[in-house]
Design a protein around this motif. Structure first.
Motif, mmCIF file in Angstrom:
data_model
loop_
_atom_site.group_PDB
_atom_site.id
_atom_site.type_symbol
_atom_site.label_atom_id
_atom_site.label_comp_id
_atom_site.label_asym_id
_atom_site.label_seq_id
_atom_site.Cartn_x
_atom_site.Cartn_y
_atom_site.Cartn_z
ATOM 1 N N LEU A 5 -12.072 -10.474 14.992
ATOM 2 C CA LEU A 5 -10.902 -11.103 15.622
ATOM 3 C C LEU A 5 -9.730 -11.207 14.657
ATOM 4 O O LEU A 5 -8.571 -11.049 15.056
ATOM 5 N N ALA A 6 -10.013 -11.470 13.391
ATOM 6 C CA ALA A 6 -8.941 -11.552 12.399
ATOM 7 C C ALA A 6 -8.229 -10.208 12.253
ATOM 8 O O ALA A 6 -6.994 -10.148 12.168
ATOM 9 N N ASP A 7 -9.010 -9.121 12.227
ATOM 10 C CA ASP A 7 -8.401 -7.785 12.144
ATOM 11 C C ASP A 7 -7.549 -7.500 13.384
ATOM 12 O O ASP A 7 -6.414 -7.010 13.276
ATOM 13 N N LEU A 8 -8.096 -7.801 14.557
ATOM 14 C CA LEU A 8 -7.364 -7.557 15.794
ATOM 15 C C LEU A 8 -6.083 -8.371 15.840
ATOM 16 O O LEU A 8 -5.008 -7.853 16.182
ATOM 17 N N HIS A 9 -6.173 -9.644 15.480
ATOM 18 C CA HIS A 9 -5.005 -10.529 15.504
ATOM 19 C C HIS A 9 -3.932 -10.039 14.531
ATOM 20 O O HIS A 9 -2.742 -9.968 14.875
ATOM 21 N N ARG A 10 -4.324 -9.669 13.320
ATOM 22 C CA ARG A 10 -3.369 -9.216 12.310
ATOM 23 C C ARG A 10 -2.641 -7.954 12.768
ATOM 24 O O ARG A 10 -1.407 -7.860 12.663
ATOM 25 N N ILE A 11 -3.392 -6.970 13.269
ATOM 26 C CA ILE A 11 -2.773 -5.704 13.662
ATOM 27 C C ILE A 11 -1.830 -5.899 14.841
ATOM 28 O O ILE A 11 -0.727 -5.334 14.876
ATOM 29 N N CYS A 12 -2.240 -6.708 15.811
ATOM 30 C CA CYS A 12 -1.365 -6.963 16.961
ATOM 31 C C CYS A 12 -0.087 -7.662 16.521
ATOM 32 O O CYS A 12 1.006 -7.365 17.027
ATOM 33 N N ARG A 17 -6.690 0.429 8.508
ATOM 34 C CA ARG A 17 -6.197 -0.904 8.861
ATOM 35 C C ARG A 17 -7.322 -1.877 9.198
ATOM 36 O O ARG A 17 -7.118 -3.092 9.147
ATOM 37 N N VAL A 18 -8.488 -1.357 9.567
ATOM 38 C CA VAL A 18 -9.631 -2.244 9.813
ATOM 39 C C VAL A 18 -10.632 -2.188 8.653
ATOM 40 O O VAL A 18 -11.772 -2.643 8.772
ATOM 41 N N GLY A 19 -10.209 -1.636 7.515
ATOM 42 C CA GLY A 19 -11.024 -1.651 6.316
ATOM 43 C C GLY A 19 -12.199 -0.703 6.330
ATOM 44 O O GLY A 19 -13.190 -0.926 5.626
ATOM 45 N N LEU A 20 -12.091 0.395 7.077
ATOM 46 C CA LEU A 20 -13.228 1.314 7.204
ATOM 47 C C LEU A 20 -12.878 2.754 6.842
ATOM 48 O O LEU A 20 -13.577 3.680 7.251
ATOM 49 N N LEU A 21 -11.833 2.954 6.071
ATOM 50 C CA LEU A 21 -11.470 4.317 5.695
ATOM 51 C C LEU A 21 -12.609 4.991 4.926
ATOM 52 O O LEU A 21 -12.861 6.189 5.093
ATOM 53 N N ASP A 22 -13.336 4.220 4.108
ATOM 54 C CA ASP A 22 -14.432 4.792 3.339
ATOM 55 C C ASP A 22 -15.651 5.117 4.195
ATOM 56 O O ASP A 22 -16.615 5.723 3.726
ATOM 57 N N ARG A 23 -15.626 4.705 5.476
ATOM 58 C CA ARG A 23 -16.727 5.011 6.394
ATOM 59 C C ARG A 23 -16.320 6.063 7.432
ATOM 60 O O ARG A 23 -17.032 6.302 8.393
ATOM 61 N N ALA A 24 -15.183 6.722 7.231
ATOM 62 C CA ALA A 24 -14.628 7.631 8.235
ATOM 63 C C ALA A 24 -15.604 8.730 8.637
ATOM 64 O O ALA A 24 -15.675 9.105 9.816
ATOM 65 N N LEU A 25 -16.380 9.239 7.692
ATOM 66 C CA LEU A 25 -17.269 10.370 7.977
ATOM 67 C C LEU A 25 -18.714 9.933 8.221
ATOM 68 O O LEU A 25 -19.590 10.788 8.386
ATOM 69 N N HIS A 26 -18.967 8.628 8.251
ATOM 70 C CA HIS A 26 -20.302 8.128 8.548
ATOM 71 C C HIS A 26 -20.544 8.155 10.053
ATOM 72 O O HIS A 26 -19.648 7.864 10.854
ATOM 73 N N ARG A 27 -21.751 8.488 10.450
ATOM 74 C CA ARG A 27 -22.117 8.403 11.866
ATOM 75 C C ARG A 27 -21.942 6.968 12.352
ATOM 76 O O ARG A 27 -22.245 6.003 11.627
ATOM 77 N N ALA A 28 -21.498 6.828 13.584
ATOM 78 C CA ALA A 28 -21.264 5.491 14.136
ATOM 79 C C ALA A 28 -22.546 4.672 14.199
ATOM 80 O O ALA A 28 -22.527 3.454 13.987
ATOM 81 N N ASP A 29 -23.676 5.341 14.476
ATOM 82 C CA ASP A 29 -24.920 4.588 14.589
ATOM 83 C C ASP A 29 -25.506 4.191 13.230
ATOM 84 O O ASP A 29 -26.546 3.535 13.168
ATOM 85 N N GLN A 30 -24.832 4.557 12.138
ATOM 86 C CA GLN A 30 -25.231 4.113 10.811
ATOM 87 C C GLN A 30 -24.444 2.894 10.352
ATOM 88 O O GLN A 30 -24.688 2.370 9.263
ATOM 89 N N LEU A 31 -23.522 2.445 11.179
ATOM 90 C CA LEU A 31 -22.681 1.293 10.842
ATOM 91 C C LEU A 31 -23.280 0.014 11.399
ATOM 92 O O LEU A 31 -24.040 0.030 12.368
ATOM 93 N N SER A 32 -22.921 -1.107 10.796
ATOM 94 C CA SER A 32 -23.351 -2.405 11.313
ATOM 95 C C SER A 32 -22.637 -2.705 12.621
ATOM 96 O O SER A 32 -21.641 -2.046 12.980
ATOM 97 N N GLY A 33 -23.114 -3.731 13.338
ATOM 98 C CA GLY A 33 -22.474 -4.096 14.607
ATOM 99 C C GLY A 33 -21.015 -4.464 14.434
ATOM 100 O O GLY A 33 -20.154 -4.058 15.227
ATOM 101 N N GLY A 34 -20.711 -5.237 13.385
ATOM 102 C CA GLY A 34 -19.316 -5.609 13.140
ATOM 103 C C GLY A 34 -18.459 -4.413 12.800
ATOM 104 O O GLY A 34 -17.305 -4.311 13.249
ATOM 105 N N GLN A 35 -19.002 -3.485 12.002
ATOM 106 C CA GLN A 35 -18.251 -2.276 11.665
ATOM 107 C C GLN A 35 -18.012 -1.411 12.899
ATOM 108 O O GLN A 35 -16.930 -0.850 13.076
ATOM 109 N N GLN A 36 -19.012 -1.306 13.764
ATOM 110 C CA GLN A 36 -18.840 -0.520 14.985
ATOM 111 C C GLN A 36 -17.738 -1.121 15.858
ATOM 112 O O GLN A 36 -16.932 -0.381 16.443
ATOM 113 N N GLN A 37 -17.691 -2.442 15.933
ATOM 114 C CA GLN A 37 -16.642 -3.052 16.749
ATOM 115 C C GLN A 37 -15.263 -2.838 16.125
ATOM 116 O O GLN A 37 -14.272 -2.660 16.840
ATOM 117 N N ARG A 38 -15.195 -2.818 14.800
ATOM 118 C CA ARG A 38 -13.925 -2.519 14.136
ATOM 119 C C ARG A 38 -13.507 -1.065 14.358
ATOM 120 O O ARG A 38 -12.316 -0.763 14.474
#
Length: 251
Positions: free
Chosen positions: A184-191, A131-152
Motif C-alpha cells: 500500500l505504501a508503494d501504491l500510495h507513493r506512486i499515485c 519504482r516498486v523496488g524490484l528492478l533486481d528481480r526483473a528476470l526472475h520468474r513470477a512464481d519464484q517471488l514472494s506474495g508481497g513481491q508478486q503484488q508489487r
C-alpha cells in the motif's frame, strides 16, 4: 474526475448488490472503500471499470461522458484505468518483466501485440519495476517471488499502462501485515507522484486511516459513511462492521 450518478446493480438472480449510489472522485485523490465482505465494494469497483453494467445510472470519466456510451468509449476508459487484484493474476512461468509488459499491450493493435514489444515499452516496464523496488528481480520468474513481491509486480504492471485511474480490489487481503503495508505504501507513493486517482477496497481500518484521503464506508450495498480518516470514529466503525446485516450478494 470519476463520477457515478445513481448507479445501482441487481444481479440476474435478483440480488440487489448496490443501492443507487452517487459519488464524485476528484483527480489525484486516494479513496478507500471500507466494509465487510458482501458490503458491495467489489461491485462498485467493477462498475467503475465497466466489468459490471449497472441496471440504472451512469459512470462518467474525465468529462468524456458515460463509459458505456459505446464499445469505443468503454475500451478507451479501460485503457486509462489500471486494475490491481487480490490474487495478482501473474503468469508464473514468465518473468516479472514479461508480466509488467502486459500492461503495454493495449497501446498496440492486435497484430502488433503478437510481436516483441518495442524497446520503449521495455524501458517503461523496467522503470515501473524500479519504482516498486524490484528492478533486481526483473528476470526472475513470477512464481519464484514472494506474495508481497508478486503484488508489487501487479502494481508495476498497472503503472506500465500510464493510467489516469487505479482500481485496487482488496490488494493486501492475502498478505501478511508487513508485506501489505509495503504494498500500500508503494501504491500510495506512486499515485501521489503521478497524480493518479486511486480507489482501493480494504477490510483493514488501520490501513484505511493511514493512507486514505477519503473513506467511503459501505454496508449492505449502501454508503453509510463518507468522510476523512479523522472523521471515522469507533461508533461508525461498529456500524460498518459489527452491526452490518448479512448480505446475500458477493463483495
Amino acid at each position: 474526475m470519476l463520477t457515478l450518478q445513481d448507479v445501482a446493480v441487481t444481479y440476474a438472480n435478483g440480488v440487489a448488490a448496490l443501492a443507487p449510489t452517487s459519488l464524485s472522485i476528484p483527480k489525484g485523490r486516494f479513496l478507500v472503500l471500507l466494509g465487510p465482505s458482501g458490503a458491495g465494494k467489489s461491485t462498485l469497483l467493477r462498475c467503475m471499470n465497466g466489468l459490471v453494467r449497472p441496471v440504472q445510472g451512469e459512470v462518467i470519466a474525465g468529462g468524456r461522458g458515460s463509459i458505456f456510451r459505446s464499445h469505443k468509449t468503454l475500451r478507451e476508459h479501460r485503457r486509462r484505468t489500471g486494475m490491481i487484484f487480490q490474487q495478482h493474476h501473474l503468469i508464473g512461468r514468465l518473468s516479472a518483466l514479461q508480466n509488467v509488459l502486459m500492461g503495454r499491450i493495449a497501446e498496440h493493435n492486435a497484430l502488433r501485440s503478437m510481436l516483441p514489444l518495442p524497446r520503449t515499452d521495455r524501458l517503461i516496464a523496467l522503470q515501473a519495476l524500479e519504482r516498486v523496488g524490484l528492478l533486481d528481480r526483473a528476470l526472475h520468474r513470477a512464481d519464484q517471488l514472494s506474495g508481497g513481491q508478486q503484488q508489487r509486480v501487479g502494481i508495476a504492471r498497472a503503472m506500465a499502462q500510464r493510467p489516469e485511474i487505479i482500481l485496487a480490489d482488496e490488494p493486501v487481503a492475502s498478505l501478511d501485515p508487513v508485506a501489505g503495508e509495503r504494498v500500500l505504501a508503494d501504491l500510495h507513493r506512486i499515485c501521489r507522484e503521478d497524480g493518479i486517482t486511486a480507489i482501493v477496497s480494504l477490510h483493514q481500518v488501520d490501513l484505511a486511516r493511514r493512507f486514505a484521503d477519503r473513506i467511503i464506508g459501505l454496508s449492505s450495498g449502501r454508503i453509510i459513511f463518507d468522510g476523512s480518516p479523522a472523521q471515522l470514529g469507533a461508533s461508525m466503525i461498529d456500524e460498518i462492521y459489527v452491526a452490518a446485516s448479512p448480505r446475500r450478494a458477493a463483495a
